[in-house]
Design an enzyme around this catalytic site. Structure first.
Site, mmCIF file in Angstrom:
data_model
loop_
_atom_site.group_PDB
_atom_site.id
_atom_site.type_symbol
_atom_site.label_atom_id
_atom_site.label_comp_id
_atom_site.label_asym_id
_atom_site.label_seq_id
_atom_site.Cartn_x
_atom_site.Cartn_y
_atom_site.Cartn_z
ATOM 1 N N HIS A 65 57.474 58.116 -54.381
ATOM 2 C CA HIS A 65 56.137 58.313 -54.950
ATOM 3 C C HIS A 65 55.385 59.361 -54.138
ATOM 4 C CE1 HIS A 65 55.288 54.557 -57.617
ATOM 5 N NE2 HIS A 65 56.462 55.090 -57.860
ATOM 6 N N TYR A 123 45.134 51.318 -57.039
ATOM 7 C CA TYR A 123 44.291 50.439 -56.231
ATOM 8 C C TYR A 123 42.902 50.494 -56.862
ATOM 9 C CZ TYR A 123 47.757 50.549 -52.398
ATOM 10 O OH TYR A 123 48.891 50.431 -51.637
ATOM 11 N N LYS A 128 50.896 48.506 -44.864
ATOM 12 C CA LYS A 128 51.327 48.888 -43.516
ATOM 13 C C LYS A 128 52.197 47.853 -42.783
ATOM 14 C CE LYS A 128 49.715 52.910 -43.133
ATOM 15 N NZ LYS A 128 50.573 53.242 -44.285
ATOM 16 N N TYR A 185 48.131 56.736 -45.219
ATOM 17 C CA TYR A 185 48.958 55.983 -46.172
ATOM 18 C C TYR A 185 50.438 56.325 -45.999
ATOM 19 C CZ TYR A 185 50.106 53.451 -50.434
ATOM 20 O OH TYR A 185 50.622 52.539 -51.337
HETATM 21 P P1 RFL Z 1 58.830 38.102 -41.128
HETATM 22 O O1 RFL Z 1 59.249 38.796 -42.382
HETATM 23 O O2 RFL Z 1 57.773 37.059 -41.229
HETATM 24 O O3 RFL Z 1 60.151 37.459 -40.523
HETATM 25 C C1 RFL Z 1 60.128 36.536 -39.443
HETATM 26 C C2 RFL Z 1 61.361 35.658 -39.528
HETATM 27 O O4 RFL Z 1 61.378 34.762 -38.404
HETATM 28 C C3 RFL Z 1 61.731 33.464 -38.855
HETATM 29 N N1 RFL Z 1 61.201 32.471 -37.914
HETATM 30 C C4 RFL Z 1 61.957 31.815 -36.998
HETATM 31 N N2 RFL Z 1 63.265 31.870 -36.728
HETATM 32 C C5 RFL Z 1 63.716 31.075 -35.725
HETATM 33 N N3 RFL Z 1 62.916 30.221 -35.022
HETATM 34 C C6 RFL Z 1 61.601 30.142 -35.274
HETATM 35 N N4 RFL Z 1 60.830 29.319 -34.576
HETATM 36 C C7 RFL Z 1 61.061 30.963 -36.298
HETATM 37 N N5 RFL Z 1 59.815 31.141 -36.800
HETATM 38 C C8 RFL Z 1 59.917 32.059 -37.779
HETATM 39 C C9 RFL Z 1 61.119 33.387 -40.246
HETATM 40 O O5 RFL Z 1 61.765 32.403 -41.040
HETATM 41 C C10 RFL Z 1 61.370 34.796 -40.769
HETATM 42 O O6 RFL Z 1 62.601 34.926 -41.422
HETATM 43 O O7 RFL Z 1 58.367 39.128 -40.008
HETATM 44 P P2 RFL Z 1 58.881 40.628 -39.694
HETATM 45 O O8 RFL Z 1 60.393 40.662 -39.697
HETATM 46 O O9 RFL Z 1 58.134 41.090 -38.519
HETATM 47 O O10 RFL Z 1 58.455 41.476 -40.988
HETATM 48 C C11 RFL Z 1 57.108 41.716 -41.297
HETATM 49 C C12 RFL Z 1 56.910 41.845 -42.811
HETATM 50 O O11 RFL Z 1 57.506 40.731 -43.445
HETATM 51 C C13 RFL Z 1 55.427 41.957 -43.195
HETATM 52 O O12 RFL Z 1 54.722 42.770 -42.294
HETATM 53 C C14 RFL Z 1 55.221 42.542 -44.614
HETATM 54 O O13 RFL Z 1 55.777 41.724 -45.598
HETATM 55 C C15 RFL Z 1 53.725 42.726 -44.908
HETATM 56 N N6 RFL Z 1 53.458 43.217 -46.275
HETATM 57 C C16 RFL Z 1 53.581 44.561 -46.584
HETATM 58 N N7 RFL Z 1 54.003 45.445 -45.661
HETATM 59 C C17 RFL Z 1 54.195 46.755 -45.996
HETATM 60 O O14 RFL Z 1 54.564 47.554 -45.114
HETATM 61 N N8 RFL Z 1 53.975 47.247 -47.264
HETATM 62 C C18 RFL Z 1 53.560 46.417 -48.261
HETATM 63 O O15 RFL Z 1 53.451 46.870 -49.399
HETATM 64 C C19 RFL Z 1 53.313 45.027 -47.926
HETATM 65 N N9 RFL Z 1 52.898 44.174 -48.862
HETATM 66 C C20 RFL Z 1 53.057 42.319 -47.262
HETATM 67 C C21 RFL Z 1 52.776 42.845 -48.566
HETATM 68 C C22 RFL Z 1 52.955 40.952 -47.022
HETATM 69 C C23 RFL Z 1 52.558 40.102 -48.032
HETATM 70 N N10 RFL Z 1 52.497 38.716 -47.715
HETATM 71 C C24 RFL Z 1 53.034 37.698 -48.537
HETATM 72 C C25 RFL Z 1 52.084 38.299 -46.413
HETATM 73 C C26 RFL Z 1 52.359 42.014 -49.575
HETATM 74 C C27 RFL Z 1 52.229 40.644 -49.315
HETATM 75 C C28 RFL Z 1 51.729 39.799 -50.457
HETATM 76 C C1 PHB Z 2 53.568 45.573 -53.253
HETATM 77 O O1 PHB Z 2 54.168 46.262 -54.090
HETATM 78 O O2 PHB Z 2 53.857 44.385 -53.043
HETATM 79 C C2 PHB Z 2 52.459 46.211 -52.507
HETATM 80 C C3 PHB Z 2 52.208 47.558 -52.669
HETATM 81 C C4 PHB Z 2 51.163 48.145 -51.978
HETATM 82 C C5 PHB Z 2 50.380 47.393 -51.123
HETATM 83 C C6 PHB Z 2 50.648 46.041 -50.949
HETATM 84 C C7 PHB Z 2 51.692 45.434 -51.652
HETATM 85 O O3 PHB Z 2 49.345 47.980 -50.473
#
Ligand code: RFL
Ligand code: PHB
Length: 394
Positions: A72, A201, A297, A384
């Site tokens: 994109h 957005y 992020k 971004y």
């Molecule tokens: P994670 O993915 O939470 O993984 C951590 C892992 O550790 C395990 N764990 C344990 N294992 C052993 N012993 C324990 N005591 C433990 N405690 C926990 C867990 O089960 C898990 O498997 O962290 P990590 O790897 O640092 O990754 C971070 C990302 O997951 C997170 O930053 C992103 O998902 C955030 N996020 C977004 N980031 C982006 O860069 N672009 C996006 O578009 C974006 N959209 C989002 C998002 C997060 C969202 N939610 C649900 C919070 C959209 C949403 C809705």
């Molecule tokens: C997503 O596709 O889940 C998504 C995209 C952009 C964002 C956050 C989440 O800023």
């Protein structure tokens, strides 16, 4: 058992770090609390920065992303019933982003680890970290009731915000910075074509909305909801109606609705812990920092930490430069705070957060200004597409 680096958590941080280290001949053991299936089924991030894409390619897990991901070059900010395009290529120093879901990144990383002879333990309980300040730390855990111990050189705490790693550091050695927002994001995944080829957005007097996607046939939509709402309060019909209301008519006229295949509410939080290391324990990704998702992020910051830690480990194991270890936290935090600021700013700009009449007007003026000034467009686009990682040496 003995290994060089114990990695706690098999989310994107842990799996990517494991892959990069194994590639360098540095041995790792991954410990994950959940089942593989559970980790692979979490619907989270959708947008990869150029730097994250490059790191995944470097880790040799970029083949499917390059085939199926969608590059994109821009996105839209929508307000006042109109859409302004942010040209990422033009204003973001020639960089762009990739639409490729975190779920797919995780699957690719797990497949690569399975294809190597690296050891992973899933469904582990009671992970405990010991002697992290000494030269010989170790980790204990149980699996199916059996107790195990792994001795190692270093521990990477990649276990997310609720993990055990950060909590195992004495509270008086850490400073935590936190803001919890009074709203959450209600997200819906549906097998419907995206309403727009690029993300939208949108801000509206009823609150924020985001139109994203996972492919040309699968959409991901979000709306801002009060933190007190439950998923059960939101039937599919109610969700689609509310989304349509918040989008400019040019978009809502094209919205194709359908049954949701996933629906969840995520809270919005800004959080940073300083420092991101304690002796031989390094906090990586969500274990060290959380951003509200508005700037896309979270996953990208996690990948940045992984890139830095893997460079550092390479220096330690290949060149004996153990003195660089102390630079991990300082190096990562410079980039982390800038991304925290951008995520907070985008959130404040686009959400309705307990504001009075003057704040609404000021927010509108800010949006008008940033989207009509070259400098404003550059601020949005540069952040971004992602700021560069800081070098270990500087
Ligand atoms: P994670 O993915 O939470 O993984 C951590 C892992 O550790 C395990 N764990 C344990 N294992 C052993 N012993 C324990 N005591 C433990 N405690 C926990 C867990 O089960 C898990 O498997 O962290 P990590 O790897 O640092 O990754 C971070 C990302 O997951 C997170 O930053 C992103 O998902 C955030 N996020 C977004 N980031 C982006 O860069 N672009 C996006 O578009 C974006 N959209 C989002 C998002 C997060 C969202 N939610 C649900 C919070 C959209 C949403 C809705
Ligand atoms: C997503 O596709 O889940 C998504 C995209 C952009 C964002 C956050 C989440 O800023």
């Amino acid at each position: 058992m003995k290994t060089q680096v114990v990695i706690i958590g098999a989310g994107p941080s842990g799996l990517l770090l494991g892959q990069l280290l194994e590639q360098q001949g540095i041995n790792t053991i991954v410990l994950e609390r959940q089942t593989r299936e559970h980790v692979q089924s979490r619907i989270r991030a959708g947008i990869l920065e150029q730097g994250t894409v490059d790191l995944l390619r470097q880790a040799n897990v970029g083949q499917r992303m390059d085939r199926e991901g969608i590059p994109h070059d821009g996105f839209y900010l929508a307000f006042d019933n109109r859409q302004v395009r942010i040209d990422l290529k033009k204003y973001g120093n020639g960089k762009s982003v990739m639409v490729y879901g975190q779920t797919e990144v995780t699957k690719d990383l797990m497949a690569a680890r399975d294809a190597s002879d690296a050891t992973s333990f899933y469904e582990v309980d009671d992970v405990q970290l010991f002697d992290t300040k000494s030269d010989s730390p170790y980790v204990t855990f149980t699996q199916s009731g059996e107790s195990m111990k792994v001795e190692c050189d270093y521990i990477a705490g990649c276990d997310g915000f609720h993990g055990v790693s950060r909590k195992s550091i004495p509270a008086d050695s850490l400073t935590e910075y936190e803001r919890v927002y009074p709203v959450g994001w209600l997200g819906v995944l549906s097998d419907t074509p995206p309403v727009s080829e690029e993300l939208i957005y949108a801000t509206h007097e009823r609150g924020f909305a985001l139109c994203s996607m996972r492919s040309h046939t699968r959409s991901r939509y979000y709306i801002q909801v009060p933190l007190t709402d439950n998923v059960e309060d939101w039937s599919d019909e109610r969700f689609w109606e509310e989304l349509k209301t918040r989008l400019p008519q040019s978009a809502s006229d094209n919205l194709v609705t359908g049954p949701s295949i996933e629906k969840s509410i995520a809270p919005l939080r800004s959080f940073v812990v300083e420092p991101m290391q304690y002796g031989r324990l390094f906090l990586v990704g969500d274990a060290a920092h959380i951003v509200p998702p508005t700037g896309a992020k979270g996953l990208n910051l996690a990948a940045g930490d992984v890139g830095t830690l893997h460079e550092l480990m390479k220096e330690v194991y290949h060149n004996g430069r153990t003195e660089l270890i102390d630079r991990y936290s300082e190096t990562c935090l410079k980039r982390v705070w800038k991304a925290e600021h951008f995520s907070w700013w985008m959130t404040s700009l686009l959400h309705k957060l307990d504001e009075d009449a003057i704040m609404t007007k000021l927010r509108q003026a800010e949006l008008e200004y940033y989207t009509s000034s070259q400098a404003g467009l550059s601020v949005i686009a540069e952040n971004y597409v992602g700021l560069p990682r800081h070098s270990l040496e500087s």
